[in-house]
Design a protein around this motif. Sequence first.
Motif, PDB file in Angstrom:
ATOM      1  N   ILE A   7       0.884  -1.174   0.059  1.00  0.00           N
ATOM      2  CA  ILE A   7       0.099  -0.063  -0.026  1.00  0.00           C
ATOM      3  C   ILE A   7       0.827   1.266  -0.037  1.00  0.00           C
ATOM      4  N   HIS A   8       1.812   1.302   0.781  1.00  0.00           N
ATOM      5  CA  HIS A   8       2.915   2.535   0.990  1.00  0.00           C
ATOM      6  C   HIS A   8       3.512   2.443  -0.521  1.00  0.00           C
ATOM      7  N   LEU A   9       3.940   1.584  -1.158  1.00  0.00           N
ATOM      8  CA  LEU A   9       4.554   1.585  -2.442  1.00  0.00           C
ATOM      9  C   LEU A   9       3.693   1.971  -3.616  1.00  0.00           C
ATOM     10  N   HIS A  10       2.441   1.472  -3.504  1.00  0.00           N
ATOM     11  CA  HIS A  10       1.366   2.077  -4.175  1.00  0.00           C
ATOM     12  C   HIS A  10       0.819   3.612  -4.313  1.00  0.00           C
ATOM     13  N   GLY A  11       1.179   3.829  -3.053  1.00  0.00           N
ATOM     14  CA  GLY A  11       0.982   5.658  -2.630  1.00  0.00           C
ATOM     15  C   GLY A  11       2.183   6.043  -3.280  1.00  0.00           C
ATOM     16  N   LEU A  12       3.378   5.713  -3.281  1.00  0.00           N
ATOM     17  CA  LEU A  12       4.542   6.406  -3.672  1.00  0.00           C
ATOM     18  C   LEU A  12       4.520   6.316  -5.307  1.00  0.00           C
ATOM     19  N   LEU A  13       3.917   5.265  -5.939  1.00  0.00           N
ATOM     20  CA  LEU A  13       4.052   5.330  -7.167  1.00  0.00           C
ATOM     21  C   LEU A  13       3.034   6.287  -7.934  1.00  0.00           C
ATOM     22  N   ALA A  14       1.795   6.232  -7.115  1.00  0.00           N
ATOM     23  CA  ALA A  14       0.978   7.353  -7.679  1.00  0.00           C
ATOM     24  C   ALA A  14       1.223   8.818  -7.426  1.00  0.00           C
ATOM     25  N   GLN A  15       2.205   9.127  -6.719  1.00  0.00           N
ATOM     26  CA  GLN A  15       2.867  10.356  -6.379  1.00  0.00           C
ATOM     27  C   GLN A  15       3.812  10.551  -7.442  1.00  0.00           C
ATOM     28  N   VAL A  16       4.496   9.560  -7.840  1.00  0.00           N
ATOM     29  CA  VAL A  16       5.579   9.305  -9.082  1.00  0.00           C
ATOM     30  C   VAL A  16       4.777   9.898 -10.275  1.00  0.00           C
ATOM     31  N   GLN A  17       3.598   9.293 -10.388  1.00  0.00           N
ATOM     32  CA  GLN A  17       2.686   9.502 -11.662  1.00  0.00           C
ATOM     33  C   GLN A  17       2.437  11.035 -11.657  1.00  0.00           C
ATOM     34  N   ASN A  18       1.831  11.444 -10.761  1.00  0.00           N
ATOM     35  CA  ASN A  18       1.420  12.865 -10.597  1.00  0.00           C
ATOM     36  C   ASN A  18       2.474  13.847 -10.929  1.00  0.00           C
ATOM     37  N   HIS A  19       3.547  13.537 -10.267  1.00  0.00           N
ATOM     38  CA  HIS A  19       4.780  14.474 -10.422  1.00  0.00           C
ATOM     39  C   HIS A  19       5.278  14.233 -11.872  1.00  0.00           C
ATOM     40  N   TYR A  20       5.374  13.068 -12.447  1.00  0.00           N
ATOM     41  CA  TYR A  20       5.777  13.353 -13.702  1.00  0.00           C
ATOM     42  C   TYR A  20       4.882  13.730 -14.844  1.00  0.00           C
ATOM     43  N   GLU A  21       3.548  13.657 -14.426  1.00  0.00           N
ATOM     44  CA  GLU A  21       2.525  14.487 -15.301  1.00  0.00           C
ATOM     45  C   GLU A  21       2.425  15.829 -15.303  1.00  0.00           C
ATOM     46  N   GLN A  22       2.706  16.445 -14.015  1.00  0.00           N
ATOM     47  CA  GLN A  22       2.766  17.790 -13.896  1.00  0.00           C
ATOM     48  C   GLN A  22       4.256  18.548 -14.434  1.00  0.00           C
ATOM     49  N   GLU A  23       5.459  17.861 -14.264  1.00  0.00           N
ATOM     50  CA  GLU A  23       6.497  18.352 -14.877  1.00  0.00           C
ATOM     51  C   GLU A  23       6.701  18.206 -16.284  1.00  0.00           C
ATOM     52  N   THR A  24       6.148  17.069 -17.102  1.00  0.00           N
ATOM     53  CA  THR A  24       6.427  17.082 -18.358  1.00  0.00           C
ATOM     54  C   THR A  24       5.337  17.477 -19.191  1.00  0.00           C
ATOM     55  N   GLY A  25       4.042  17.557 -18.650  1.00  0.00           N
ATOM     56  CA  GLY A  25       2.693  17.757 -19.211  1.00  0.00           C
ATOM     57  C   GLY A  25       2.203  16.675 -20.108  1.00  0.00           C
ATOM     58  N   ASP A  26       2.831  15.464 -19.991  1.00  0.00           N
ATOM     59  CA  ASP A  26       2.441  14.398 -20.747  1.00  0.00           C
ATOM     60  C   ASP A  26       1.480  13.604 -19.781  1.00  0.00           C
ATOM     61  N   THR A  27       0.302  12.854 -20.284  1.00  0.00           N
ATOM     62  CA  THR A  27      -0.443  12.205 -19.385  1.00  0.00           C
ATOM     63  C   THR A  27      -0.152  10.528 -19.550  1.00  0.00           C
ATOM     64  N   VAL A  28       0.276   9.741 -18.307  1.00  0.00           N
ATOM     65  CA  VAL A  28       0.673   8.382 -18.498  1.00  0.00           C
ATOM     66  C   VAL A  28      -0.697   7.774 -18.591  1.00  0.00           C
TER      67      VAL A  28
END
Length: 78
Positions: A7-28
């Motif tokens: 569950i902790h890893l799941h939450g961290l990956l969700a944050q990585v996805q959000n950060h990546y999308e915000q920084e690049t403007g691309d949608t995963v």
Amino acid sequence: MKKQELIHLHGLLAQVQNHYEQETGDTVDHDEYVTLGVQPTSIHRSKTDHKAAVFALARGITSEMEVEEAEPVSAAAD
């Protein structure tokens, strides 16, 4: 891996996805992840459900990064 760790890893990956999308403007592309219907806050879901969600989310993030990596990089040094 214990359920709490997944569950902790799941939450961290969700944050990585959000950060990546915000920084690049691309949608995963996370259709597989959305189809599962398991969120990091879904603590009542099984360990197996969270494991599947972690793998789906990780696949979506890495496949998007592979596409980005395939683009040519300038040979100029910083």
